[in-house]
Design an enzyme around this catalytic site. Structure first.
Site, PDB file in Angstrom:
ATOM      1  N   CYS A 270       0.903  -1.143  -0.072  1.00  0.00           N
ATOM      2  CA  CYS A 270      -0.066   0.019   0.164  1.00  0.00           C
ATOM      3  C   CYS A 270       0.804   1.205   0.055  1.00  0.00           C
ATOM      4  CB  CYS A 270      -0.902   0.036   1.169  1.00  0.00           C
ATOM      5  SG  CYS A 270      -0.311  -0.026   2.946  1.00  0.00           S
ATOM      6  N   HIS A 326      -2.766   1.077   6.726  1.00  0.00           N
ATOM      7  CA  HIS A 326      -3.202   1.265   5.318  1.00  0.00           C
ATOM      8  C   HIS A 326      -2.845   2.614   4.802  1.00  0.00           C
ATOM      9  CE1 HIS A 326      -4.460   0.035   1.374  1.00  0.00           C
ATOM     10  NE2 HIS A 326      -5.463   0.705   1.315  1.00  0.00           N
ATOM     11  N   ASP A 349      -7.427   5.712  -3.781  1.00  0.00           N
ATOM     12  CA  ASP A 349      -6.459   4.435  -3.320  1.00  0.00           C
ATOM     13  C   ASP A 349      -6.023   3.708  -4.336  1.00  0.00           C
ATOM     14  OD1 ASP A 349      -5.063   2.484  -1.883  1.00  0.00           O
ATOM     15  OD2 ASP A 349      -6.754   2.028  -0.416  1.00  0.00           O
TER      16      ASP A 349
END
Length: 546
Positions: A270, A326, A349
């Site tokens: 991530c 995250h 994202d």
């Protein structure tokens, strides 16, 4: 016919005034909605060049199929002064009579990308050169305008940053080099746009849509991962036997150059996806920052409840999950599609988790909409809302297939949401921008429905008899199913588990995290409890004295 022999694009002075001088002086790179100046050097004998009598027209084109209908081709004539609402040009003769200075202003709503500039007169057309047009956070009419100069310097111009990782109790900043002005990076960023599936399907429509930072940000969310295309990074969360481990990256530029040379790069997680997205966004002129959410929920079925399913050995068997952290990005822009109250930071994202409109992308979703629980606002607001707000329900699956409901939590998800502060390497906590304080009426009154998980197969029991406890180290396989111990209810008993380096040293993963789970149940197997803890093994501090 045109009366001039060459065109000087004045690259050095233009790039400096457009805050693109860090890209070098090899070519003209300007930001939209702001004038740039070119110089036409006249041919000998053209000293009587009369601007007022000229009938020539400037033409700008971008994309492989430029058209006036889509706004990828624009023609405009000279006027007395440029205007800041559309493509326009004005000119003046140099006193020497040998040159003409032309000021060209682009539209603050023009598509970004590589442009060709022409001069037309009648049937003749002369090329004046090429330039790259970027978003402009210095221009009040641009959708990415930021009023604060210090924020523009941080979120557009800064090439170094901090990315936060670890757990909410052990937050550690890691330096990262974004390098958006390094040689070749801007070309690679434009190549990323040209490789996206929408461009392949309809190049002119895609190039036209690049006027909108919402559209561009969504394309980047798709293209930074390689799930649906030959995007930049391949994700890997299991054992890594080839490629580069995600923890070894510290520089977006290295990743982008590798992609340009040989396709999808192995591997990313991530924070790597987010860092590369930040680099590309800043390179294109979109203010962007990397954000870390500690205790981040991954809601696979969009019911805003994280259902953590365990078997009796403590193994997780659910698709929902809670990540100790995250990382995603926020980009700054207006949202005319949602309304002015949703302008500002937008969360997107690029880590491939769930599909959106058939592709692995997420966002941009207004952070203000997430805070207010406005989950009908595009894009993907429910998923991001769940990442920071979902309730957690723990379930234990018995051998007969039925589920026992264990303890849950309404507070463990979405903690210490962090980004680098403006102008310093300090951590800035922005949790309040995503959610109201835990326990407040505003937080719990946000309109969403929680579905009771596995309601038809839940067991509940009484609280009598002695309890048995089993502990499991889940992340690595070095300790499995140690002997349980028993104790009477309402009495505390402590159990020490020795964890020797000889046991875990050879198998611990590079993130140096160990997850401990404990399941407690009574002898009649009618009452269960579970607790988890993440152990962080710190890196040693290194002090350098000069």
């Amino acid at each position: 016919t045109f009366g001039f022999r060459r065109c000087d694009l004045n690259i050095k002075s233009n790039n400096s005034s457009h805050h693109t001088d860090l890209n070098g002086e090899e070519r003209l790179i300007v930001r939209r909605g702001q004038p740039f100046n070119i110089t036409l050097h006249l041919k000998p004998g053209s000293e009587e060049f009369k601007l007022a009598e000229s009938s020539f027209t400037f033409v700008v084109e971008t994309g492989p199929l430029p058209s006036e209908e889509s706004g990828t081709k624009v023609s405009f004539s000279l006027r007395d002064t440029t205007v800041d609402t559309e493509w326009s040009a004005s000119a003046s003769n140099d006193p020497s009579g040998n040159t003409v200075s032309v000021s060209i202003s682009s539209s603050p709503d023009a598509p970004i990308g590589l442009y060709s500039l022409f001069l037309e007169q009648g049937w003749e057309k002369a090329s004046l050169g090429q330039f790259i047009l970027l978003f402009n956070s210095w221009c009040p009419r641009d959708a990415v305008y930021m009023q604060s100069e210090s924020k523009r310097e941080e979120y557009v111009l800064a090439q170094h940053g901090q990315i936060y990782r670890g757990t909410y109790k052990r937050i550690k900043g890691t330096p990262w080099h974004y390098g958006q002005f390094e040689p070749g990076i801007l070309d690679i960023c434009l190549k990323i746009l040209d490789k996206n599936p929408k461009f392949v399907c309809d190049p002119d429509e895609d190039c036209s849509a690049r006027r909108n930072p919402v559209y561009v940000t969504r394309v980047l969310s798709t293209m930074i991962n390689s799930e649906d295309d030959r995007g930049v990074l391949v994700g890997e969360w299991d054992e890594i036997l080839d490629g580069v481990h995600p923890l070894d990256w510290i520089d977006s530029g290295e990743i982008l150059h590798l992609w340009a040379e040989s396709g999808p790069v192995r591997y990313g997680q991530c924070w790597v996806f987010a860092a590369v997205a930040c680099t590309v966004s800043r390179a294109l002129g979109i203010p962007c920052r990397v954000v870390t959410n500690f205790g981040s929920a991954h809601d696979t079925d969009a019911n805003l409840v994280i259902e953590l399913l365990f078997d009796e050995s403590g193994n997780r068997i659910s698709s929902d999950s809670i990540w100790n952290f995250h990382v995603w990005v926020e980009s700054w822009m207006t949202r005319p599609d949602l309304g002015p109250e949703y302008d500002g930071w937008q969360a997107s994202d690029p880590t491939p988790q769930e599909t959106s409109d058939g592709l692995f992308c997420c966002g941009p979703a207004s952070v203000k909409a997430i805070r207010e629980g406005e989950l009908t606002k595009k894009y993907d607001a429910p998923f991001i809302f769940a990442e920071v707000n979902a309730d957690v329900v723990n379930l234990l699956q018995l051998p007969d297939g039925e589920f026992v409901k264990l303890s849950g939590s309404t507070k463990s998800v979405g903690q210490f949401i962090s980004t680098k502060a403006v102008g310093t390497d300090e951590r800035l906590d922005i949790t309040h921008q995503y959610k109201y304080p835990e326990g407040t009426a505003e937080l719990r009154s946000q309109a969403y429905t929680l579905r009771t998980p596995h309601a038809d197969s839940l067991k509940s029991g009484n609280h009598t008899g002695p309890m048995s406890v089993k502990c499991f180290f889940l992340t690595s396989e070095f300790v499995r199913n140690p002997d349980g111990f028993q104790g009477q209810r309402r009495r505390e008993r402590r159990l020490s588990l020795k964890l020797q380096y000889d046991s875990y040293g050879s198998v611990i993963t590079p993130d140096r995290l160990i997850q401990l789970s404990a399941i407690a149940f009574d002898k009649k197997a009618t009452d269960y409890h579970i607790a988890e803890k993440t152990i962080v093994l710190d890196e040693p501090d290194i002090d350098i004295k000069v």
